[in-house]
Design an enzyme around this catalytic site. Sequence first.
Site, PDB file in Angstrom:
ATOM      1  N   GLN A 124      66.998  75.971  11.440  1.00  0.00           N
ATOM      2  CA  GLN A 124      67.301  76.344  12.718  1.00  0.00           C
ATOM      3  C   GLN A 124      68.408  77.399  12.854  1.00  0.00           C
ATOM      4  O   GLN A 124      69.614  77.217  12.711  1.00  0.00           O
ATOM      5  CB  GLN A 124      67.712  75.116  13.624  1.00  0.00           C
ATOM      6  CG  GLN A 124      67.835  75.536  15.212  1.00  0.00           C
ATOM      7  CD  GLN A 124      68.406  74.111  15.626  1.00  0.00           C
ATOM      8  OE1 GLN A 124      68.790  73.197  14.841  1.00  0.00           O
ATOM      9  NE2 GLN A 124      68.481  74.199  16.891  1.00  0.00           N
ATOM     10  N   GLY A 125      67.984  78.654  12.999  1.00  0.00           N
ATOM     11  CA  GLY A 125      69.230  79.787  12.986  1.00  0.00           C
ATOM     12  C   GLY A 125      69.343  80.116  14.471  1.00  0.00           C
ATOM     13  O   GLY A 125      69.081  81.124  15.095  1.00  0.00           O
ATOM     14  N   SER A 127      73.162  79.193  15.983  1.00  0.00           N
ATOM     15  CA  SER A 127      74.460  79.440  15.915  1.00  0.00           C
ATOM     16  C   SER A 127      74.952  80.738  15.178  1.00  0.00           C
ATOM     17  O   SER A 127      74.325  80.934  14.115  1.00  0.00           O
ATOM     18  CB  SER A 127      75.259  78.162  15.274  1.00  0.00           C
ATOM     19  OG  SER A 127      74.725  77.059  15.853  1.00  0.00           O
ATOM     20  N   SER A 159      71.582  74.184   8.730  1.00  0.00           N
ATOM     21  CA  SER A 159      71.234  73.295   8.171  1.00  0.00           C
ATOM     22  C   SER A 159      69.971  73.316   7.117  1.00  0.00           C
ATOM     23  O   SER A 159      68.953  73.931   7.619  1.00  0.00           O
ATOM     24  CB  SER A 159      71.128  71.957   8.773  1.00  0.00           C
ATOM     25  OG  SER A 159      72.120  71.654   9.614  1.00  0.00           O
ATOM     26  N   GLU A 242      65.518  68.270  20.059  1.00  0.00           N
ATOM     27  CA  GLU A 242      66.574  67.707  19.307  1.00  0.00           C
ATOM     28  C   GLU A 242      67.352  66.444  19.316  1.00  0.00           C
ATOM     29  O   GLU A 242      67.279  65.626  18.718  1.00  0.00           O
ATOM     30  CB  GLU A 242      67.593  69.051  18.878  1.00  0.00           C
ATOM     31  CG  GLU A 242      68.506  68.691  17.839  1.00  0.00           C
ATOM     32  CD  GLU A 242      69.449  69.737  17.450  1.00  0.00           C
ATOM     33  OE1 GLU A 242      69.366  70.853  18.164  1.00  0.00           O
ATOM     34  OE2 GLU A 242      70.346  69.933  16.644  1.00  0.00           O
ATOM     35  N   GLU A 362      82.277  68.215  24.700  1.00  0.00           N
ATOM     36  CA  GLU A 362      82.668  68.658  25.735  1.00  0.00           C
ATOM     37  C   GLU A 362      81.362  69.319  26.546  1.00  0.00           C
ATOM     38  O   GLU A 362      81.188  69.113  27.757  1.00  0.00           O
ATOM     39  CB  GLU A 362      83.704  69.921  25.270  1.00  0.00           C
ATOM     40  CG  GLU A 362      84.989  69.396  24.921  1.00  0.00           C
ATOM     41  CD  GLU A 362      85.063  68.795  23.632  1.00  0.00           C
ATOM     42  OE1 GLU A 362      84.027  69.190  22.781  1.00  0.00           O
ATOM     43  OE2 GLU A 362      85.986  68.112  23.232  1.00  0.00           O
TER      44      GLU A 362
END
Length: 379
Positions: A124-125, A127, A159, A242, A362
């Site tokens: 999963q690209g 971030s 990951s 997710e 947060e």
Amino acid sequence: MDLTFSERETAFRDDLRAWFAANHPGPEPLHREDLHFAWRRDFQRRLYEGGWAAPHWPVEYGGRGSTLTESAIFFEELGRARAPLPANVLGLLLGGPTLMAWGTGEQKERFLGPILSGEEIWCQGFSEPEAGSDLAALKTRAVKDGDGWIVTGQKVWTSAAQYATWCMLVARTDFDAAKHKGLTYFLMEMDQAEVQVRPLRQITGESEFNELFIEGARIPDENVIGGVGNGWKVALTTLMNERAGLAFFLQVRLRRLLDDLIDEAAARGMLEDDVVADKLGALHLKAEILRLTAYRGLAAIEQYGQPGPEGSLTKWMWSETNQQLAQVAAELLGGDALVSGTPWGYELLRARGNTIEGGTTEILKNIVAERVLGLPRAR
Ligand SMILES: Cc1cc2nc3c(=O)[nH]c(=O)nc-3n(C[C@H](O)[C@H](O)[C@H](O)COP(=O)(O)OP(=O)(O)OC[C@H]3O[C@@H](n4cnc5c(N)ncnc54)[C@H](O)[C@@H]3O)c2cc1C
């Protein structure tokens, strides 16, 4: 919601339990990440051959068309059997459901089978160094070139990229549009010279995730998912799956760790100590609340047809409780939990990332405040 299993659900659970008993993946290889990944890949192959790789997928895509409750039972039994998550967990829980929602017939035909068998691993690209919580601030660019796109940029925390064939990549394709509107969702082939994967070493010593340097990689038009400029909506589908998809496995894993800790404390005669009993009791209570909240999340999906923001609540509660559990283990077991390379030492260090991965606490609190409680939006 009714938490009693129907006859059909009980039969499903018994079949699964028998299958796990006969097909256990064997002892977990420790201290070698490549062997650990290969172990999970072999296990996925076995699940696939037994028809259990993705019970929640529709039958037409190779799943069993299981109900949500059956899917929850699957994760509970996986945890009970102390079996690992299959190697291609990102493909099974995130990529597959995203393709089912947004992919064309050809894309589903091409990609779903190899996700299921584990033949092709997905990463999963999303971030980037300056776009994590604020994903829409991402800067990776894709520029049109003939019948495809040329991509340049950097991703981080990716990951399993070192094992992946395909990357779910979100890139900016319109540089004038508002930041959420100029994005497109692609499937990028990892095996090209223009994509460099550099593993990042974590506090545990492992490298679960990587930096990706993308210098002019090529993606054909047919690997755009959900249409050019529609990347934000497609990415939200991935993110909601997710949180919803992992919720069950995580709460079951937490329960298993807590049972191990209670056993260790009992073996050391510590349960007679009121302070210890109090700490373990508080964790037991949180584990139960988490289990019931995970089931409540299922009821919401049944009602609205897709995962909602309740998944954020479960992820927030799980990550904080898991960190507390690892901390209590360190307090109770002392030196035995602090030695690097031991299971409890690993849990203590790995838990630090729980409140960051899959959305920070947060951000999850903001989602719960605004979209579950209906409070005014944060500025
Ligand atoms: C183990 C692990 C695996 C991961 N795997 C992947 C992966 O496979 N693919 C992928 O794309 N990403 C992955 N990530 C990245 C993860 O999604 C991001 O780390 C996360 O979204 C936070 O982004 P950031 O690190 O840029 O922190 P930032 O967004 O820079 O946040 C820094 C701090 O500011 C706080 N903050 C930010 N914005 C707000 C706000 N609006 N209100 C209040 N507080 C705020 C955050 O809570 C945090 O404490 C992984 C992370 C971990 C730890």
